[in-house]
Enzyme design. Structure first.
Site, PDB file in Angstrom:
ATOM      1  CG  ASP A 124      -1.774  -1.119   1.407  1.00 51.56           C
ATOM      2  OD1 ASP A 124      -2.117  -1.707   0.381  1.00 51.56           O
ATOM      3  OD2 ASP A 124      -2.125  -1.441   2.555  1.00 51.56           O
TER       4      ASP A 124
HETATM    5  N1  URA Z   1      -0.978  -5.878   4.126  1.00 50.71           N
HETATM    6  C1  URA Z   1      -1.509  -4.652   4.059  1.00 50.71           C
HETATM    7  O1  URA Z   1      -2.545  -4.379   4.652  1.00 50.71           O
HETATM    8  N2  URA Z   1      -0.872  -3.723   3.349  1.00 50.71           N
HETATM    9  C2  URA Z   1       0.280  -3.954   2.691  1.00 50.71           C
HETATM   10  O2  URA Z   1       0.838  -3.052   2.048  1.00 50.71           O
HETATM   11  C3  URA Z   1       0.824  -5.237   2.772  1.00 50.71           C
HETATM   12  C4  URA Z   1       0.176  -6.193   3.496  1.00 50.71           C
END
Ligand code: URA
Length: 274
Positions: A124
């Site tokens: 993310d």
């Molecule tokens: N889980 C998440 O919620 N976000 C990420 O970027 C990676 C794993």
């Protein structure tokens, strides 16, 4: 490829008999870092692949990597000079896409490589830490395949201390709209006042860690991926990249189901065994 006897160049009729230096079309496309061999077969069947300006649909078609000009969706496929395996310590506020029309910082802008590499999965925008990049399409495909369950470890910082009962729930699996999560290893981080948690998951669903905590009513303030299989970001500055070591590559390949023979030959396997 040099047309074999009886071939009519330009008419799409090509030899499928092995000849020196020629390789199967799916293997060639995988060597170009385009995709895995299996997905390459799908591209061929869909009529997206042209050799010397003739569409090929026969999966047995062979290519001369030096003489033939292969195009996928109109773009020439060129064998990569060598396979690259990198790790980036992704900073906050960067996105895991190849480009962004809104001008936001992409992880690609942090990679100094003459050859194009691609992220293995995604993090993310506000997740930091270990992001693998490679031009080995098949390797990436296998690492992301749910069958191989490559472990990924995160440090989570929450808005309040994790209740003991919730620790057990996270370990056992959380019911999410896309299904219950697989068992995870979860520990409180010493000196983290209960608000810092280490979690290792064996899946790679979208926003999985955030959703697991949010489902239990916690706000995730920070999320940092500290390890992807054996690969960590220890000693790597935020925004910095390094090549994976031989032993990291080997270990990831083992986790992704490469056989001993494939590891020794350096070949990428062509399919994911059942
Ligand atoms: N889980 C998440 O919620 N976000 C990420 O970027 C990676 C794993």
């Amino acid at each position: 490829m040099k047309p074999a006897k009886g071939d009519r160049a330009g008419k799409g009729t090509r030899s499928t008999a092995p000849a020196q230096g020629q390789i199967r079309i799916n293997r060639f496309l995988s060597m170009c870092g385009i995709t895995s061999r299996r997905k390459a077969e799908e591209l061929v069947l869909l009529g997206k692949v042209e050799i010397n300006h003739a569409v090929v649909r026969d999966l047995a078609t062979r290519v001369d990597p030096v003489r033939d000009r292969v195009f996928v969706g109109g773009t020439q496929a060129l064998p990569v000079e060598g396979l690259l395996y990198l790790v980036l310590n992704k900073p906050k506020d960067s996105i895991t896409t190849l480009s962004d029309e809104r001008g936001r910082t992409t992880v690609m802008s942090m990679v100094r490589s003459r050859q194009r590499v691609y992220p293995v999965g995604r993090l993310d925008r506000n997740t930091t830490g270990v992001l693998l990049l490679t031009n080995d399409g098949n390797f990436a495909h296998r690492l992301m395949h749910p069958k191989f369950n490559v472990p990924k470890s995160y440090k989570v910082s929450c808005d309040r201390a994790l209740a003991r009962a919730d620790l057990a729930l996270l370990r056992g699996g959380i019911a999410l709209p896309d299904g219950r999560t697989a068992p995870a290893e979860v520990e409180l981080i010493p000196q983290g006042r209960g608000k810092e948690i280490g979690i290792t998951i064996h899946e790679g669903r979208n926003r999985q860690v955030r959703r697991m905590f949010e489902t239990l009513g916690y706000e995730v303030l920070k999320l940092d991926r500290v390890a992807y299989g054996p690969v960590t970001k220890v000693g790597l500055a935020r925004g910095g990249t390094r090549s994976l070591t031989r032993s990291e590559i080997r270990s990831l390949k083992e986790m992704a189901g490469y056989t001993e023979e494939e590891l020794l030959s350096g070949r990428s396997p062509g399919h994911i065994p059942r």
